[in-house]
Design a protein around this motif. Structure first.
Motif, PDB file in Angstrom:
ATOM      1  N   VAL A  84      54.879  15.193  12.179  1.00  0.00           N
ATOM      2  CA  VAL A  84      55.277  14.533  10.942  1.00  0.00           C
ATOM      3  C   VAL A  84      55.592  13.075  11.252  1.00  0.00           C
ATOM      4  CG1 VAL A  84      56.890  14.525   9.008  1.00  0.00           C
ATOM      5  CG2 VAL A  84      56.258  16.688  10.088  1.00  0.00           C
ATOM      6  N   VAL A  85      54.830  12.176  10.635  1.00  0.00           N
ATOM      7  CA  VAL A  85      55.071  10.742  10.777  1.00  0.00           C
ATOM      8  C   VAL A  85      56.063  10.373   9.688  1.00  0.00           C
ATOM      9  CG1 VAL A  85      54.035   8.448  10.763  1.00  0.00           C
ATOM     10  CG2 VAL A  85      52.728  10.411  11.653  1.00  0.00           C
ATOM     11  N   SER A  86      57.318  10.190  10.090  1.00  0.00           N
ATOM     12  CA  SER A  86      58.352   9.998   9.077  1.00  0.00           C
ATOM     13  C   SER A  86      59.595   9.354   9.672  1.00  0.00           C
ATOM     14  CB  SER A  86      58.733  11.359   8.477  1.00  0.00           C
ATOM     15  OG  SER A  86      59.767  11.218   7.537  1.00  0.00           O
ATOM     16  N   SER A  87      60.265   8.583   8.836  1.00  0.00           N
ATOM     17  CA  SER A  87      61.581   8.064   9.210  1.00  0.00           C
ATOM     18  C   SER A  87      62.670   8.794   8.426  1.00  0.00           C
ATOM     19  CB  SER A  87      61.655   6.554   8.938  1.00  0.00           C
ATOM     20  OG  SER A  87      61.429   6.305   7.562  1.00  0.00           O
ATOM     21  N   THR A  88      62.276   9.681   7.514  1.00  0.00           N
ATOM     22  CA  THR A  88      63.257  10.391   6.696  1.00  0.00           C
ATOM     23  C   THR A  88      63.435  11.850   7.106  1.00  0.00           C
ATOM     24  OG1 THR A  88      61.574  10.900   5.031  1.00  0.00           O
ATOM     25  CG2 THR A  88      62.878   8.894   4.694  1.00  0.00           C
ATOM     26  N   VAL A  89      62.402  12.489   7.655  1.00  0.00           N
ATOM     27  CA  VAL A  89      62.532  13.872   8.125  1.00  0.00           C
ATOM     28  C   VAL A  89      63.215  13.815   9.484  1.00  0.00           C
ATOM     29  CG1 VAL A  89      61.311  15.962   8.836  1.00  0.00           C
ATOM     30  CG2 VAL A  89      60.476  14.637   6.884  1.00  0.00           C
ATOM     31  N   THR A  90      64.359  14.463   9.601  1.00  0.00           N
ATOM     32  CA  THR A  90      65.124  14.386  10.853  1.00  0.00           C
ATOM     33  C   THR A  90      65.339  15.735  11.527  1.00  0.00           C
ATOM     34  OG1 THR A  90      67.190  14.496   9.612  1.00  0.00           O
ATOM     35  CG2 THR A  90      66.356  12.288  10.165  1.00  0.00           C
ATOM     36  N   ASP A  91      65.310  16.788  10.762  1.00  0.00           N
ATOM     37  CA  ASP A  91      65.572  18.114  11.325  1.00  0.00           C
ATOM     38  C   ASP A  91      64.571  19.122  10.767  1.00  0.00           C
ATOM     39  OD1 ASP A  91      66.804  20.176  12.730  1.00  0.00           O
ATOM     40  OD2 ASP A  91      68.272  20.552  11.142  1.00  0.00           O
ATOM     41  N   PRO A  92      63.311  19.048  11.219  1.00  0.00           N
ATOM     42  CA  PRO A  92      62.290  19.931  10.644  1.00  0.00           C
ATOM     43  C   PRO A  92      62.550  21.390  11.001  1.00  0.00           C
ATOM     44  CG  PRO A  92      61.415  18.789  12.554  1.00  0.00           C
ATOM     45  CD  PRO A  92      62.783  18.221  12.297  1.00  0.00           C
ATOM     46  N   GLN A  93      62.426  22.255  10.004  1.00  0.00           N
ATOM     47  CA  GLN A  93      62.670  23.685  10.200  1.00  0.00           C
ATOM     48  C   GLN A  93      61.379  24.498  10.304  1.00  0.00           C
ATOM     49  OE1 GLN A  93      65.930  24.894  10.596  1.00  0.00           O
ATOM     50  NE2 GLN A  93      66.224  22.682  10.743  1.00  0.00           N
ATOM     51  N   TRP A  94      60.261  23.928   9.893  1.00  0.00           N
ATOM     52  CA  TRP A  94      58.990  24.639   9.927  1.00  0.00           C
ATOM     53  C   TRP A  94      58.570  24.824  11.378  1.00  0.00           C
ATOM     54  CZ3 TRP A  94      54.093  22.479   7.015  1.00  0.00           C
ATOM     55  CH2 TRP A  94      53.152  23.504   6.849  1.00  0.00           C
ATOM     56  N   HIS A  95      58.144  26.013  11.726  1.00  0.00           N
ATOM     57  CA  HIS A  95      57.759  26.375  13.096  1.00  0.00           C
ATOM     58  C   HIS A  95      56.893  25.305  13.766  1.00  0.00           C
ATOM     59  CE1 HIS A  95      56.258  28.732  16.461  1.00  0.00           C
ATOM     60  NE2 HIS A  95      55.021  28.443  16.062  1.00  0.00           N
ATOM     61  N   ASP A  96      57.261  24.931  14.991  1.00  0.00           N
ATOM     62  CA  ASP A  96      56.473  24.047  15.859  1.00  0.00           C
ATOM     63  C   ASP A  96      56.179  22.689  15.221  1.00  0.00           C
ATOM     64  OD1 ASP A  96      55.255  23.340  18.221  1.00  0.00           O
ATOM     65  OD2 ASP A  96      53.488  24.604  17.951  1.00  0.00           O
ATOM     66  N   THR A  97      57.226  22.066  14.657  1.00  0.00           N
ATOM     67  CA  THR A  97      57.095  20.757  14.026  1.00  0.00           C
ATOM     68  C   THR A  97      57.833  19.708  14.846  1.00  0.00           C
ATOM     69  OG1 THR A  97      56.921  21.705  11.811  1.00  0.00           O
ATOM     70  CG2 THR A  97      57.590  19.404  11.949  1.00  0.00           C
ATOM     71  N   THR A  98      57.151  18.581  15.071  1.00  0.00           N
ATOM     72  CA  THR A  98      57.723  17.454  15.802  1.00  0.00           C
ATOM     73  C   THR A  98      57.627  16.211  14.933  1.00  0.00           C
ATOM     74  OG1 THR A  98      56.942  18.401  17.885  1.00  0.00           O
ATOM     75  CG2 THR A  98      57.567  16.082  17.917  1.00  0.00           C
ATOM     76  N   VAL A  99      58.713  15.449  14.814  1.00  0.00           N
ATOM     77  CA  VAL A  99      58.724  14.205  14.070  1.00  0.00           C
ATOM     78  C   VAL A  99      58.334  13.082  15.031  1.00  0.00           C
ATOM     79  CG1 VAL A  99      60.116  12.589  12.728  1.00  0.00           C
ATOM     80  CG2 VAL A  99      60.489  15.054  12.483  1.00  0.00           C
ATOM     81  N   ILE A 100      57.382  12.248  14.603  1.00  0.00           N
ATOM     82  CA  ILE A 100      56.923  11.128  15.425  1.00  0.00           C
ATOM     83  C   ILE A 100      56.910   9.855  14.584  1.00  0.00           C
ATOM     84  CG2 ILE A 100      55.536  12.620  16.931  1.00  0.00           C
ATOM     85  CD1 ILE A 100      53.031  11.660  15.433  1.00  0.00           C
ATOM     86  N   SER A 101      56.746   8.710  15.246  1.00  0.00           N
ATOM     87  CA  SER A 101      56.582   7.446  14.539  1.00  0.00           C
ATOM     88  C   SER A 101      55.079   7.152  14.415  1.00  0.00           C
ATOM     89  CB  SER A 101      57.264   6.306  15.300  1.00  0.00           C
ATOM     90  OG  SER A 101      56.522   5.996  16.475  1.00  0.00           O
ATOM     91  N   PHE A 102      54.727   6.216  13.553  1.00  0.00           N
ATOM     92  CA  PHE A 102      53.311   5.866  13.404  1.00  0.00           C
ATOM     93  C   PHE A 102      52.747   5.362  14.730  1.00  0.00           C
ATOM     94  CE2 PHE A 102      49.641   3.297  12.267  1.00  0.00           C
ATOM     95  CZ  PHE A 102      48.949   4.183  11.463  1.00  0.00           C
ATOM     96  N   ASP A 103      53.566   4.667  15.510  1.00  0.00           N
ATOM     97  CA  ASP A 103      53.106   4.162  16.817  1.00  0.00           C
ATOM     98  C   ASP A 103      52.720   5.292  17.759  1.00  0.00           C
ATOM     99  OD1 ASP A 103      53.500   1.563  15.938  1.00  0.00           O
ATOM    100  OD2 ASP A 103      55.518   1.433  16.799  1.00  0.00           O
ATOM    101  N   ASP A 104      53.275   6.477  17.557  1.00  0.00           N
ATOM    102  CA  ASP A 104      52.961   7.625  18.417  1.00  0.00           C
ATOM    103  C   ASP A 104      51.602   8.257  18.094  1.00  0.00           C
ATOM    104  OD1 ASP A 104      55.437   7.492  19.773  1.00  0.00           O
ATOM    105  OD2 ASP A 104      56.397   8.679  18.191  1.00  0.00           O
ATOM    106  N   VAL A 105      51.033   7.951  16.945  1.00  0.00           N
ATOM    107  CA  VAL A 105      49.793   8.607  16.520  1.00  0.00           C
ATOM    108  C   VAL A 105      48.649   8.290  17.481  1.00  0.00           C
ATOM    109  CG1 VAL A 105      48.057   8.800  14.699  1.00  0.00           C
ATOM    110  CG2 VAL A 105      50.487   8.738  14.112  1.00  0.00           C
ATOM    111  N   ALA A 106      48.504   7.040  17.878  1.00  0.00           N
ATOM    112  CA  ALA A 106      47.422   6.666  18.799  1.00  0.00           C
ATOM    113  C   ALA A 106      47.570   7.401  20.130  1.00  0.00           C
ATOM    114  CB  ALA A 106      47.393   5.162  19.012  1.00  0.00           C
TER     115      ALA A 106
END
Length: 184
Positions: A84-106
């Motif tokens: 999840v590319v997001s600055s608002t999602v901080t504690d994802p509950q959906w199985h196997d979810t990682t929050v990343i920044s747009f810079d991490d996409v590349a």
């Protein structure tokens, strides 16, 4: 290296907003105005099998995570890694979810694994297209003109994104499945 594949339901005028009936949108549920054709949705099944992971923005994560975990039709999506590319999602509950920044996409794209699939996530798709990170654009084009609404394509890009059509199928209900890849 992983491919980034964006996949969207769009109207003839490029609107992708609220195809499935999300409340609060002017034309919510517009895909249901076209008779269903099971053959058209075989592509969506194939995408589930091809995907190595899901890549999505925060709003799409919030919408999908509230519904998809309990849906049998999306069992494969539920089991895949999700980024999840997001600055608002901080504690994802959906199985196997990682929050990343747009810079991490590349960096994620440079890694190993199957394709990263983007569904919905119009703002993310626009940013990915502007950054030249999209390897394939898949569209289910519905024969309807909505006249208003958001779409997945950038309206503020500094340069055009040149694509070439690599596959196209027209179904009995008039929906077209189109696959485009960037011209390099």
């Amino acid at each position: 290296m992983r491919d980034i594949v964006t996949t969207h339901f769009v109207s003839l005028d490029g609107v992708a907003e609220a195809p499935g009936g999300e409340p609060g949108f002017r034309h919510s549920g517009w895909v249901f105005d076209v008779p269903a054709d099971p053959a058209a949705f075989e592509n969506k099944e194939r995408e589930q099998q091809e995907a190595g992971a899901m890549l999505m923005g925060g709003r799409t994560y919030e919408a999908f995570s509230a519904v998809w975990p309990s849906m049998e039709d999306f069992a494969r999506w539920n089991s895949l890694p999700k980024y999840v590319v997001s600055s608002t999602v901080t504690d994802p509950q959906w199985h196997d979810t990682t929050v990343i920044s747009f810079d991490d996409v590349a960096k994620l794209k440079e890694g190993d694994g199957g394709p990263l699939y983007v569904q919905g996530s119009m703002a993310l798709t626009q940013s990915l297209l502007k950054a030249g990170l999209v390897d394939e654009v898949r569209l289910m084009v519905f024969p309807v003109i909505l006249g208003s609404g958001r779409g997945p394509f950038p309206t503020d890009a500094e340069d055009k994104v040149a694509l070439r059509l690599v596959d196209s199928t027209t179904y009995a209900n008039g929906v077209q499945f189109q696959v485009f890849r960037p011209q390099h």
